[in-house]
Scaffold this active site. Structure first.
Site, short mmCIF file in Angstrom:
data_model
loop_
_atom_site.label_atom_id
_atom_site.label_comp_id
_atom_site.label_asym_id
_atom_site.label_seq_id
_atom_site.Cartn_x
_atom_site.Cartn_y
_atom_site.Cartn_z
CE LYS A 68 29.46 38.59 86.84
NZ LYS A 68 28.38 39.54 86.53
N GLY A 69 35.62 37.92 84.18
CA GLY A 69 36.70 38.42 83.31
C GLY A 69 36.46 39.86 82.89
CD GLU A 121 38.72 38.24 75.11
OE1 GLU A 121 38.75 37.93 73.92
OE2 GLU A 121 38.26 37.50 75.99
NE ARG A 157 39.89 29.40 80.07
CZ ARG A 157 40.99 28.74 80.44
NH1 ARG A 157 42.19 29.22 80.15
NH2 ARG A 157 40.91 27.63 81.12
CB ILE A 162 50.11 38.26 77.80
CG1 ILE A 162 48.67 38.27 78.34
CG2 ILE A 162 50.48 36.85 77.37
CD1 ILE A 162 47.61 37.82 77.33
N GLY A 163 51.23 40.74 80.25
CA GLY A 163 51.11 42.17 80.52
C GLY A 163 49.84 42.50 81.28
CD GLN A 164 47.55 38.49 81.75
OE1 GLN A 164 48.72 38.84 81.62
NE2 GLN A 164 47.18 37.24 81.58
N GLY A 165 48.81 41.17 84.00
CA GLY A 165 48.99 41.15 85.45
C GLY A 165 48.59 39.84 86.10
CB SER A 166 48.02 36.41 84.80
OG SER A 166 49.31 36.11 84.31
#
Lengths: 803, 286
Positions: A755-756, A759, A553, A510-514
């Site tokens: 860790k996440g 957010e 997560r 979603i843009g976060q780079g997963s």
């Protein structure tokens, strides 16, 4: 620890070239040819009304109209944590913009014309427009100890309900819900989370300073660049295929299966690139609206792309909050007691929002050790847009008040706010608000890192003009992934003949780079170059289960699944190589696509030689290598219904601190955020550039919520559902950012210690800016946003008081 | 819907006559937003962007003639505007965003006649005139007579604005545009102020022109405040008095962007920006 070859490197994003060249396909870009139909939704003009009748006869006559559906066609209740909504309104409408009917037609114009011709007779009902009145109306709020000063909420600008007493969900008691959600039937309270730790009365009796304030936040919106879009197709066998701009393909599949009584193997959800999520595309949003239309039109593709106005009105918004916080400390600066009453403006449906109010409840101490706590967190139905997840999931909301309380108490005690926070910070083994021991509690590390970087305590430089004043403020935060205790991930890793790798997951980019982060984890573990690994986008017929791409997560949970899949594949490769090389597998390593014993690197095989098995003189061994990985977090326990106490409510906690340097224009009230210094402890950085990008994005989004963002609602009607009057930060608003990533406490069950981070980045920004405003000009603003108008009014009031 | 792109005024007039209900588009940054929002569908749109006669800027007899279809971006890139008409230049730079400025035009900003139109307060203080033409001929009128109310102008059916004529202030004049929006860029003015001041030899204000945006139904001029300041040194206490006069005299409304009270405060406080003039220092536009 062995040095990492791929992890910790800022490798190029897998989607970078697609996105910067405009080649990336989003749902609305996909071409379907002549079978494409356009859907439009008739939406409620009323915040609360009974539907008397719906007449679609005239609309059906519009040339080009193929199908019309209403609430009569889908009566099943669905919801992620509380099944309280139907796909289309059935008996009542509960917010302006609620879907009442859907039309599919061969042009947008025909669909629009038909929507205008649908006649709906409504009987308007009184509405609930603030959460405090909503909870209190109809004796909703059962106080254990009704206190004398219990009218604290009167006079708040956000108290807007004229005639308390309206009940939104008469059947609340019949809705199915998750076991950790506690609705109060017969009221507008869809979840009451209670927390009782220690002895609150003794705690406040021991306090030398007690500070009590009310903090409020308005509704805000994710403002993703891509509006929500969905396309549904039903084939002759009844199989539903959905193309969706979604963060949660499996959750969409599950909720649609429930809504339309379909087996899951007859629903396929395909999610191409998504142009931003931030929580607003979690659960199910507009996807369900097109399904009943497509079911009437086998063979067609029915498409709905929301307008920006619809995104504001009819997808998730961040819940509003009215928070009464009472905090006590002794004269040495130890926090001794805290009481919190949290009234969340959940909106018309709280199927997702109920869990935000739970998280806000069990985190209500903030990242501090407080021995005595009493918290009541109420999720309240109102006739407002539907509250749902948004970056931070309750944490930006509760920290808005908590972090100002900390500054106020520190000032009263004559303590430095940084030292005061550090003294009270949760540490390894501290008992959290939920009564259990904290693990990996690294708040103090982030405080120290920020203090050193920004030069905390150094004199503030002069302002840029005589009528401007500079100030500095800080805020801390913590956050855990808010998810069911058994939120699962899985991954399949396939080797191809040439040694390249496909990783299949339903984790969503979603843009976060997963895609890139998961590729780095797979490449690191497997021992191949990262550019040999491609992570695919979700297609639920082929990619394995993922609960949702939410809660910061994915690197942790999907990362664990990918790591397990890579280990599985690696074991298979090594088993074959051991036979071929006649060296025990335990003595072999894989590096850069080569299998060899470190003692004798010349004896080697390429991964590509064994990816499909190996042909020995005596016959073939092995076979195509497919790694399989599953992950479910271990040891997460529930919380007691009456006390909110338990051992381990969440998988991990991420800690962070931000310091904001600002300047206030005393003539206009405008705040300029000059610089934000931020430190986060993330266990292990997978990709420094992407990780810093997350922090930068979170700071800017936090800055927007601090200074500008407010979905203005008048009797439930949004007045600024467009970017003309709903402002998010522009490039020129972006401050200088100094970002520190710490790896002091690798997560024991995180892949490589991860860790996440996604957010937590936005949580402290707003309170840090509010504290900086107080530091600069001595006015404390407790109601977001910190608009120039509010600042100027507060300055005038202060001047009047002082003269 | 038909869209026409006339290349000369001679081509334009018959098109206007043949399509009396058509909308005129000079950039479209207001028109297209309005059409989307209201659902209005004019039978035709006549676009002015290819009319070379409307796309010119030239010095004529002590004034700058700006074609109505000159874009805001072109104004912001113009050295003449920057040097001779700084308030207009600052307003052009403060209007919208780069993509908006590429499309939006001076004539469009004029004809939209919004009290928040960024180029309008500077054009008021410079005493601009509006050249209007129709099939029957041309006329020229002061900007204050051209704009009648919010969204209302004295344009007759069949007419268009062809040019804005801006007299160039005499040497030594100080002019500037101050804007407060909801954020730093791409924001509609919550309140704005344009000033043009000719200083006397002893440093006092000579002739003073002031025009406020977004604090009334049209751009607001306050001759009483101008007269109060004329002949005085612009010391802070003088400006505070003038600010109080302005705050009391403007006619703002409450809307989703700001309250009337805040706009009144800004109308007064923006005048304080002139305090720096005493030191011959110019503050930045914010």
């Amino acid at each position: 620890m062995a040095e990492h070859r791929v992890l910790g490197k800022s490798v190029l994003r897998q989607d970078a070239v697609d996105k910067v060249t405009g080649a990336a396909l989003f749902v609305d870009d996909i071409q379907f040819g002549p079978t494409l139909l356009h859907a439009k939704i008739l939406r409620s003009p009323h915040p609360h009304a009974r539907i008397i009748s719906i007449d679609t006869a005239e609309a059906a006559k519009v040339p080009g109209v193929k199908a019309i559906v209403t609430g009569r066609d889908c009566r099943h209740y669905i919801g992620l944590y509380l099944a309280d909504r139907t796909v289309y309104a059935s008996d009542k409408v509960r917010f302006v913009g609620e879907p009442v009917a859907g039309v599919a037609a061969d042009s947008i114009e025909a669909a629009n014309a038909a929507v205008k011709l649908i006649k709906v007779a409504y009987e308007p009902l009184p509405g609930v427009f603030d959460p405090v009145s909503g909870a209190r109306g109809r004796e909703g709020l059962v106080h254990e100890t009704p206190a004398a000063g219990d009218l604290w909420w009167q006079g708040l600008s956000c108290i807007k309900t004229k005639s308390p007493g309206a009940l939104l969900h008469e059947n609340l008691g019949e809705y199915q819900c998750a076991p950790f959600i506690h609705p109060v039937p017969g009221t507008n309270i869809s979840n009451h989370f209670k927390l009782r730790k220690g002895d609150i009365d003794r705690g406040f009796a021991a306090a030398d300073v007690i500070v009590e304030n009310v903090y409020t936040l308005p509704h805000i919106q994710h403002s993703q660049i891509e509006p929500h879009s969905a396309v549904a197709h039903v084939d002759r066998a009844g199989k539903v295929t959905l193309w969706a701009s979604s963060q949660s393909p499996n959750a969409v599949r599950k909720l649609i299966a429930t809504a339309f009584e379909l087996p899951m193997n007859k629903i396929r959800v395909i999610t191409p690139y998504v142009g931003g999520g931030f929580g607003g595309k979690a659960g199910v949003t507009c996807e369900a609206l097109v399904v009943p239309l497509a079911m009437r039109l086998p063979g067609y593709h029915v498409k709905l792309t929301l307008t920006r106005e619809e995104v504001f009105q009819a997808t998730f918004v961040r819940q509003g909050l009215v928070a009464r916080l009472k905090t006590g400390a002794d004269k040495t600066g130890r926090l001794v007691a805290m009481e919190a009453e949290l009234f969340w403006d959940g909106g018309a449906y709280t199927e997702y929002g109920v869990n935000i109010t739970r998280s806000g409840g069990y985190c209500s101490s903030g990242p501090y050790e407080i021995p005595n706590i009493k918290t009541d967190s109420y999720c309240v139905y109102t006739n407002h847009p539907v509250g749902g997840p948004m970056r931070g999931f309750g944490m930006p909301e509760i920290h808005w008040g908590i972090e100002q309380q900390m500054d106020i108490i520190a000032e009263k005690l004559g303590l430095d706010p940084l030292a005061f926070r550090r003294m009270n910070a949760l540490r390894e083994g501290s008992l959290g608000a939920f009564g259990g021991p904290m693990e990996g509690a690294t708040l103090a590390d982030t405080i120290d890192a920020v203090a050193a970087k920004c030069g905390w305590g150094a004199p503030v430089p002069p302002a840029s003009a005589p009528h401007k004043v500079r100030g500095r403020g800080m805020a801390c935060m913590y956050k855990a992934p808010s998810m069911p205790p058994n939120a699962q991930s899985s991954a399949i890793l396939k080797l191809n003949e040439d040694g390249t790798v496909h990783v299949l997951t339903t984790a969503m980019e979603i843009g976060q780079g997963s895609l890139t982060a998961l590729a780095q984890i797979a490449a690191e573990e497997l021992g191949v170059a990262v550019d040999k690994v491609v992570v695919t986008l979700p297609d639920t017929d082929y990619t394995p289960y993922e609960w949702q791409t939410v809660a910061s997560r994915i690197s942790y949970s999907a990362g664990n699944a990918v790591l397990a899949a890579a280990r599985d594949a690696k074991a298979q490769l090594l088993a074959v190589a051991a036979q071929v090389l006649a060296i025990p597998a335990a003595e072999l390593v894989i590096e850069d696509g080569q299998v060899f014993p470190p003692a004798n690197p010349a004896r080697r095989l390429a991964v590509s030689d064994i990816a499909m098995g190996y042909l020995l003189p005596e016959g073939a061994i092995g076979g195509p290598v497919i790694g399989r990985g599953s992950f479910i977090p271990a040891g997460i326990t529930g919380l007691d219904k009456d006390t909110g106490q338990g051992d381990k409510p969440a998988a991990f906690w991420t800690y962070g601190t931000q310091v904001a340097d600002i300047e206030v224009d005393t003539r206009t009230g405008e705040i300029t955020v000059l610089k934000v210094t931020a430190a986060y402890e993330v266990g292990k950085v997978i990709n420094p550039a992407m990780c810093k990008g997350q922090v930068q994005g979170g700071i800017v989004q936090g800055l927007g919520s601090a200074l500008y963002e407010h979905l203005v609602l008048a009797e439930g009607k949004p007045l600024n559902s467009d970017f003309v009057d709903y402002k998010i930060p522009a490039a020129t608003d972006t401050p200088e950012m100094d970002i520190i990533l710490l790896e002091t406490s690798p997560q024991a069950d995180g892949p490589f210690g991860v860790k996440g981070i996604a957010e937590p980045t936005m949580v402290p920004t707003a309170p840090a800016i509010a504290n900086a405003v107080y530091n600069a000009v001595g006015v404390r603003i407790t109601d977001l946003p910190l608009s120039a108008e509010k600042v100027l009014a507060a300055l005038k009031k202060k001047q009047a008081r002082e003269s | 819907m038909e869209v026409f792109f006339p290349r000369t005024l001679a081509e334009l007039w018959p098109l206007k006559a043949a399509n009396p209900e058509s909308a005129v588009m000079a950039g479209g940054t207001d028109l297209l937003v309005r059409l989307r929002k209201t659902g209005e569908r004019p039978p035709a749109i006549i676009a002015l962007e290819r009319l070379a006669e409307l796309r010119r800027m030239s010095i004529e007899g002590g004034g700058l003639r700006i074609g109505a279809a000159v874009t805001i971006g072109e104004l912001a890139a113009s050295e003449i505007v920057r040097d001779a008409l700084p308030a207009l230049w600052q307003a052009a730079a403060a209007l919208g965003s780069p993509p908006v400025r590429h499309g939006a035009t001076v004539g469009g900003n004029m004809c939209t006649a919004s009290p928040a139109g960024d180029t309008l307060p500077p054009l008021y203080v410079y005493g601009a005139a509006v050249a209007v033409a129709g099939a029957a001929g041309c006329r020229r009128l002061p900007i204050g007579d051209f704009i009648l109310g919010p969204g209302r102008t004295s344009l007759a059916p069949g007419e268009i604005v062809t040019d804005i004529i801006v007299p160039l202030p005499t040497g030594g004049a100080f002019s500037a545009y101050y804007k407060v929006g909801k954020r730093r860029a791409m924001a509609i003015a919550v309140a704005s102020l344009a000033v043009c001041i000719v200083r006397t030899a002893d440093g006092a204000a000579g002739k003073v022109r002031l025009a406020w945006g977004s604090v009334g139904p049209t751009v607001i001029s306050l001759p009483a405040v101008e007269a109060f300041l004329a002949g005085k040194r612009l010391a802070p206490d003088v400006l505070r008095q003038a600010g109080a006069m302005a705050a009391a005299a403007v006619l703002p409304i409450d809307d989703v962007r700001a309250s009337a009270g805040y706009r009144r405060s800004l109308a007064g406080n923006l005048l304080l920006k002139l305090a720096a003039l005493g030191d011959d220092e110019q503050e930045d536009g914010r």
